[in-house]
Design a protein around this motif. Sequence first.
Motif, PDB file in Angstrom:
ATOM      1  N   PRO A  77       0.799  -1.229   0.000  1.00 50.80           N
ATOM      2  CA  PRO A  77       0.000   0.000   0.000  1.00 50.80           C
ATOM      3  C   PRO A  77       0.831   1.278   0.000  1.00 50.80           C
ATOM      4  N   MET A  78       1.898   1.315   0.813  1.00 54.91           N
ATOM      5  CA  MET A  78       2.710   2.523   0.902  1.00 54.91           C
ATOM      6  C   MET A  78       3.510   2.769  -0.377  1.00 54.91           C
ATOM      7  N   MET A  79       4.004   1.709  -0.994  1.00 56.67           N
ATOM      8  CA  MET A  79       4.756   1.872  -2.239  1.00 56.67           C
ATOM      9  C   MET A  79       3.829   2.290  -3.381  1.00 56.67           C
ATOM     10  N   LEU A  80       2.622   1.723  -3.424  1.00 55.60           N
ATOM     11  CA  LEU A  80       1.661   2.112  -4.453  1.00 55.60           C
ATOM     12  C   LEU A  80       1.310   3.591  -4.311  1.00 55.60           C
ATOM     13  N   GLY A  81       1.096   4.025  -3.067  1.00 52.50           N
ATOM     14  CA  GLY A  81       0.772   5.436  -2.842  1.00 52.50           C
ATOM     15  C   GLY A  81       1.916   6.355  -3.214  1.00 52.50           C
ATOM     16  N   GLY A  82       3.121   6.022  -2.785  1.00 51.59           N
ATOM     17  CA  GLY A  82       4.263   6.871  -3.084  1.00 51.59           C
ATOM     18  C   GLY A  82       4.552   6.985  -4.563  1.00 51.59           C
ATOM     19  N   LEU A  83       4.523   5.862  -5.273  1.00 50.51           N
ATOM     20  CA  LEU A  83       4.800   5.876  -6.708  1.00 50.51           C
ATOM     21  C   LEU A  83       3.695   6.579  -7.484  1.00 50.51           C
ATOM     22  N   ARG A  84       2.446   6.398  -7.044  1.00 52.25           N
ATOM     23  CA  ARG A  84       1.337   7.053  -7.736  1.00 52.25           C
ATOM     24  C   ARG A  84       1.514   8.573  -7.718  1.00 52.25           C
ATOM     25  N   PHE A  85       1.768   9.132  -6.540  1.00 50.17           N
ATOM     26  CA  PHE A  85       1.855  10.582  -6.445  1.00 50.17           C
ATOM     27  C   PHE A  85       3.144  11.125  -7.043  1.00 50.17           C
ATOM     28  N   LEU A  86       4.187  10.317  -7.052  1.00 48.96           N
ATOM     29  CA  LEU A  86       5.428  10.743  -7.696  1.00 48.96           C
ATOM     30  C   LEU A  86       5.227  10.866  -9.201  1.00 48.96           C
TER      31      LEU A  86
ATOM     32  N   TYR B 267      -2.944  20.415   2.976  1.00 54.58           N
ATOM     33  CA  TYR B 267      -3.775  19.835   1.924  1.00 54.58           C
ATOM     34  C   TYR B 267      -3.243  18.472   1.495  1.00 54.58           C
ATOM     35  N   ALA B 268      -1.939  18.400   1.248  1.00 57.32           N
ATOM     36  CA  ALA B 268      -1.325  17.167   0.749  1.00 57.32           C
ATOM     37  C   ALA B 268      -1.355  16.052   1.780  1.00 57.32           C
ATOM     38  N   LEU B 269      -1.106  16.387   3.040  1.00 52.49           N
ATOM     39  CA  LEU B 269      -1.056  15.357   4.078  1.00 52.49           C
ATOM     40  C   LEU B 269      -2.436  14.798   4.395  1.00 52.49           C
ATOM     41  N   SER B 270      -3.475  15.596   4.228  1.00 51.96           N
ATOM     42  CA  SER B 270      -4.834  15.120   4.526  1.00 51.96           C
ATOM     43  C   SER B 270      -5.489  14.485   3.314  1.00 51.96           C
ATOM     44  N   LEU B 271      -5.603  15.231   2.231  1.00 54.84           N
ATOM     45  CA  LEU B 271      -6.345  14.757   1.062  1.00 54.84           C
ATOM     46  C   LEU B 271      -5.592  13.682   0.285  1.00 54.84           C
ATOM     47  N   SER B 272      -4.279  13.804   0.202  1.00 55.20           N
ATOM     48  CA  SER B 272      -3.497  12.866  -0.604  1.00 55.20           C
ATOM     49  C   SER B 272      -2.901  11.745   0.231  1.00 55.20           C
ATOM     50  N   PHE B 273      -2.022  12.081   1.171  1.00 51.35           N
ATOM     51  CA  PHE B 273      -1.372  11.033   1.954  1.00 51.35           C
ATOM     52  C   PHE B 273      -2.350  10.321   2.881  1.00 51.35           C
TER      53      PHE B 273
ATOM     54  N   ILE C  63       4.592  16.251  -2.277  1.00 53.31           N
ATOM     55  CA  ILE C  63       4.744  16.034  -0.834  1.00 53.31           C
ATOM     56  C   ILE C  63       4.437  14.601  -0.388  1.00 53.31           C
ATOM     57  N   PRO C  64       3.315  13.981  -0.794  1.00 53.28           N
ATOM     58  CA  PRO C  64       2.957  12.643  -0.294  1.00 53.28           C
ATOM     59  C   PRO C  64       4.002  11.551  -0.467  1.00 53.28           C
ATOM     60  N   PRO C  65       4.789  11.527  -1.574  1.00 52.32           N
ATOM     61  CA  PRO C  65       5.777  10.446  -1.679  1.00 52.32           C
ATOM     62  C   PRO C  65       6.731  10.357  -0.496  1.00 52.32           C
ATOM     63  N   VAL C  66       7.037  11.490   0.130  1.00 53.37           N
ATOM     64  CA  VAL C  66       7.970  11.477   1.266  1.00 53.37           C
ATOM     65  C   VAL C  66       7.407  10.663   2.433  1.00 53.37           C
ATOM     66  N   PRO C  67       6.226  10.995   2.978  1.00 51.90           N
ATOM     67  CA  PRO C  67       5.701  10.158   4.076  1.00 51.90           C
ATOM     68  C   PRO C  67       5.353   8.741   3.638  1.00 51.90           C
ATOM     69  N   PHE C  68       4.931   8.573   2.379  1.00 54.05           N
ATOM     70  CA  PHE C  68       4.623   7.219   1.885  1.00 54.05           C
ATOM     71  C   PHE C  68       5.869   6.341   1.923  1.00 54.05           C
ATOM     72  N   PHE C  69       6.981   6.846   1.403  1.00 47.87           N
ATOM     73  CA  PHE C  69       8.206   6.043   1.354  1.00 47.87           C
ATOM     74  C   PHE C  69       8.816   5.851   2.741  1.00 47.87           C
ATOM     75  N   ILE C  70       8.658   6.837   3.621  1.00 47.12           N
ATOM     76  CA  ILE C  70       9.124   6.675   5.008  1.00 47.12           C
ATOM     77  C   ILE C  70       8.333   5.565   5.689  1.00 47.12           C
ATOM     78  N   CYS C  71       7.007   5.580   5.507  1.00 47.35           N
ATOM     79  CA  CYS C  71       6.161   4.525   6.082  1.00 47.35           C
ATOM     80  C   CYS C  71       6.510   3.172   5.478  1.00 47.35           C
TER      81      CYS C  71
END
Length: 296
Positions: free
Chosen positions: A32-41, A64-70, A182-190
């Motif tokens: 899930p985290m890799m799919l999210g990070g790659l999608r937004f990247l 906005y990015a941390l709530s709606l996207s990440f 912004i979202p790829p950063v927390p996605f890849f950290i997670c």
Amino acid sequence: MTPKDMLLGLVIIFAWGFNFVVIKWGLDDLTPMMLGGLRFLVIAVIGSFFFSRPKTPFKWILVYALSLSFGQFAFLFTAMKFGMPAGLASLVLQSQVIFTLLFAVLFLKEYVRPYQLLAIGVAASGLAVIGLNGEDTTMTVLGFALTLAAAASWALGNVTTKGISKKGYDANVNLIVWACWIPPVPFFICAYFIDGSEVMWMNLVQIGWKTVATLIYLSVIATLGGYGLWSYLMSRYSAGTVAPLTLGVPVVGLTSSAFILNEHISHAQWSGIMLVLLGLIMNTLGGLWLAKKRAA
């Protein structure tokens, strides 16, 4: 709407509804985290060539990015990985309407009208029926709860969007695209702490055509194309004319998931689905009626 614009509206409905089936396919090969990070990247890299950077202050873009996207998609992708059927996810996620109304009261001090309270009650009762009748299906309590968390995150993003607009900044597709950096950063950290570096690396080196097609659909078709067409329709018609189109998204999500993924929904859950859709329709029609009354 003109026939051409109605056709564009149908394209949006099918793109966003079928989106949940594609997410399910993507989770077959990526965490899930890799799919999210790659999608937004992918969205950020491609979209930045076509959309100019918004003048919105960075702090608002961050919220906005941390709530709606990440937040929304971290919860949604995890929910679908751990027992939330794609079709039901497309419907339960629409509970963001309920959360948006509640958060607007809490944070923006907006007034909730009687028809909205009634619509919330009907939709909430439908969600309760769905949540309490998952024993005969593949839906899990964890998946259902995480999907509600995704809807709440979406609602926080909606309230943030309203706040951005009230401050005089544009909350359009340009904001959507540039906020995707912004979202790829927390996605890849997670992903690093949840999946581990070895799993992350294997996800990357084993990417095949199916995964590439999934990422292209989620980023280019569902996000850039979908929201681009949505912004076009919103610029030409009133919100009351365009907004009801979203009611078709869970219909497409449920039917496509049933036919393509062979997902089973119990009779009780179908009753809950009808209640949720009724609540959403009541909220939409109530807003249209109020707008016409003001215009008269």
